[in-house]
Scaffold this motif. Sequence first.
Motif, PDB file in Angstrom:
ATOM      1  N   PRO A  16      -5.674   7.731 -15.588  1.00  0.00           N
ATOM      2  CA  PRO A  16      -4.213   7.813 -15.608  1.00  0.00           C
ATOM      3  C   PRO A  16      -3.605   7.511 -14.244  1.00  0.00           C
ATOM      4  O   PRO A  16      -4.146   7.903 -13.204  1.00  0.00           O
ATOM      5  N   ASP A  17      -2.510   6.795 -14.248  1.00  0.00           N
ATOM      6  CA  ASP A  17      -1.823   6.382 -13.025  1.00  0.00           C
ATOM      7  C   ASP A  17      -0.927   7.520 -12.542  1.00  0.00           C
ATOM      8  O   ASP A  17       0.047   7.881 -13.204  1.00  0.00           O
ATOM      9  N   GLY A  18      -1.276   8.092 -11.395  1.00  0.00           N
ATOM     10  CA  GLY A  18      -0.512   9.212 -10.866  1.00  0.00           C
ATOM     11  C   GLY A  18       0.795   8.836 -10.207  1.00  0.00           C
ATOM     12  O   GLY A  18       1.533   9.717  -9.747  1.00  0.00           O
ATOM     13  N   MET A  19       1.104   7.540 -10.149  1.00  0.00           N
ATOM     14  CA  MET A  19       2.344   7.105  -9.497  1.00  0.00           C
ATOM     15  C   MET A  19       3.322   6.465 -10.475  1.00  0.00           C
ATOM     16  O   MET A  19       4.268   5.777 -10.067  1.00  0.00           O
ATOM     17  N   VAL A  20       3.126   6.672 -11.767  1.00  0.00           N
ATOM     18  CA  VAL A  20       4.083   6.158 -12.753  1.00  0.00           C
ATOM     19  C   VAL A  20       5.433   6.838 -12.525  1.00  0.00           C
ATOM     20  O   VAL A  20       5.500   8.068 -12.423  1.00  0.00           O
ATOM     21  N   PRO A  21       6.521   6.063 -12.420  1.00  0.00           N
ATOM     22  CA  PRO A  21       7.845   6.685 -12.253  1.00  0.00           C
ATOM     23  C   PRO A  21       8.136   7.647 -13.399  1.00  0.00           C
ATOM     24  O   PRO A  21       7.721   7.427 -14.548  1.00  0.00           O
ATOM     25  N   LEU A  22       8.840   8.728 -13.090  1.00  0.00           N
ATOM     26  CA  LEU A  22       9.106   9.769 -14.082  1.00  0.00           C
ATOM     27  C   LEU A  22       9.704   9.208 -15.366  1.00  0.00           C
ATOM     28  O   LEU A  22       9.331   9.608 -16.472  1.00  0.00           O
ATOM     29  N   GLU A  23      10.641   8.257 -15.205  1.00  0.00           N
ATOM     30  CA  GLU A  23      11.321   7.732 -16.385  1.00  0.00           C
ATOM     31  C   GLU A  23      10.408   6.864 -17.246  1.00  0.00           C
ATOM     32  O   GLU A  23      10.744   6.536 -18.388  1.00  0.00           O
ATOM     33  N   GLU A  24       9.230   6.496 -16.722  1.00  0.00           N
ATOM     34  CA  GLU A  24       8.306   5.656 -17.475  1.00  0.00           C
ATOM     35  C   GLU A  24       7.082   6.411 -17.985  1.00  0.00           C
ATOM     36  O   GLU A  24       6.212   5.821 -18.637  1.00  0.00           O
ATOM     37  N   VAL A  25       6.991   7.705 -17.688  1.00  0.00           N
ATOM     38  CA  VAL A  25       5.781   8.464 -18.011  1.00  0.00           C
ATOM     39  C   VAL A  25       5.514   8.485 -19.512  1.00  0.00           C
ATOM     40  O   VAL A  25       4.375   8.276 -19.959  1.00  0.00           O
TER      41      VAL A  25
END
Length: 640
Positions: free
Chosen positions: A131-140
């Motif tokens: 899992p990508d820990g830097m996905v922007p909140l609005e894209e999670v």
Amino acid sequence: METHTRSKAITHQPAGQFEETRFEKIHNVIFEDSRQGSQLVAQEIADLIRQRAASGQKCVLGLATGSSPIKVYEELVRMHREEGLSFKNVATFNLDEYHPMERNNIQSYHYFMHQHLFDHVDIDPLNVNVPDGMVPLEEVKEYCRSYEGKIEEAGGLDFQLLGIGRTGHIGFNEPGSHLNSATRDITLDHITRVDAAPAFKGLDNVPRKAITMGIGTIRKAKRIVLLAWGQNKSEVVKETIEGEISSEVPATYLQEHGNTTFVLDKEAAAQLTRIDTPWLVRTCDWNEDLTHKAVVWLSTKKDKPVLQLTDKDYNESGMSDLLSSEQSSYDINIKTFNRLQHTITGWPGGKPNAGDTNRPERAKPARKRVIIFSPHPDDDVISMGGTFDRLVAQGHEVHIAYQTSGNIAVADHEAIKVAEVANSMDQDGLFSQVIRDIQEKTSEDYDSELVRKVKGNIRRAESLGATRFLGIPDSQVHFLDLPFYETGTIKKNPLGEADVEIMNNIIKEIKPHQIYAAGDLADPHGTHRVCLEALFESLKDLREKPFMTDCWVWLYRGAWHEWDIHEIEMAVPMSPEQVLRKRKAIFYHQTQKDGVMFQGEDLREFWVRAEDRNKDTAKKYQQLGLASYAAMEAFVRYHF
């Protein structure tokens, strides 16, 4: 082995007959240690990879992080290098990742997986999914849906490897997680963050959020193996295997998965009913130790002194087969009481000119050479400060051997404080460099070698303050600085020959009649375990030496746990005055007071924990019908 069925290598271990396991709702196997269990789990994974490759199919693995699977990954890497195990047909999906968390951060699970597995095998990087820990909140949310989609496109998980947190979480599915939950973002439980705090050098640095596969995702795996090692996991393991299914313990959802196995070491399995209180599930072969344990348990359960237990108490508690025409409850009670009584001694080095048949230690030699091994520079006084004081007062030659520097447990502000004082008196700029190194360090950086040396010397000075207070000459205080510890990071090196050789040398030099060592395997950051292994390896090397025939080894517990009463073989009473002396000795370790770096979930200071634990041990002895003392320190003898 059939694909997705339990490995023969695992299931050949006897789990017991139905009657013996009737409390258990999840298949489990117990191993002597984590290495043996990990090797067999790795073998099952390797067999599955090879079988899928032979049929031209991809093998889809769900992988976990944390300390539990490390030895599994080590074994898979070994099989790749030495046995030609290929990962070219393998696709992996990791359970979780902190959020936010950059991939190259040393605390990220992306970094962890490459460090322990991916960088050492021939897996296609395109088949690696963390899992990508830097996905922007609005894209999670959309990202999590796509992660689920990737797993489905790959054909689903053939094998899911799990650990378990003390909250009962699997992945980062914390209490309250739903049975059908999918991959999503989640807020981490406080206990989970506390357990992670040592790796992040403090609770404040641990992320509060994470992305995790859901319970529903995990339960779709065709095969699930959960690993649990160590005493810290024993309570949640029992609750998960024997308790009711509940969202408050998410791992209990695995009870409804038809192909799940828990792989445990004996410490993690210790609270299972068939292990802890076997008389509740089967007829027992009553040897002396099991009888002693059962009677102490019965006394506690009935809230009666041992000598007041009756036949009725035994019969009502599944222990009727312990009674016979030759052995009444009275006879059993007397034997148990006497055994408990004989563990109590105010002479931990042996009482001179006294009969020692019923004492835990020998009377001769009257003046013993003693080594107290302390994993960190304060474990000696925290764990056995009262006994330490007694040994010195009774004229024994006591040596203290600090196995590690403990430098990582010194907070930056403590090091700056010392450096600023030194800098005000020394104009050569050395301590200005210490201050700069600390101030310029980022959250991802390690301490410089100079800073580590300063922090180590701070802890040396604190240790010498405590040992001088207790009357030990500086010449009898030894700082071993075992190399496995001196990495500058939370992650330590494996125990090596150099570590064992240092241990060998000090034992050969002193030729002790007594050795005291930390037997606390629940240490949150593992140093106690490695230090104990170093001693055990040294004892193997030296066991044929003539002086070792007269050496006894006593194990104490650290700040987190105490020995169970039935295990204790020597209990050293402490007067109120000795309790205060122990407290003062602990106070010399100033950097380990007031919000220390490795506090754990228990917010009490170490001296408070130690006092409460010692008072509790004394209270338990009193409740069993023994004499009342202010406090007691407890030890178990290790027979090598």
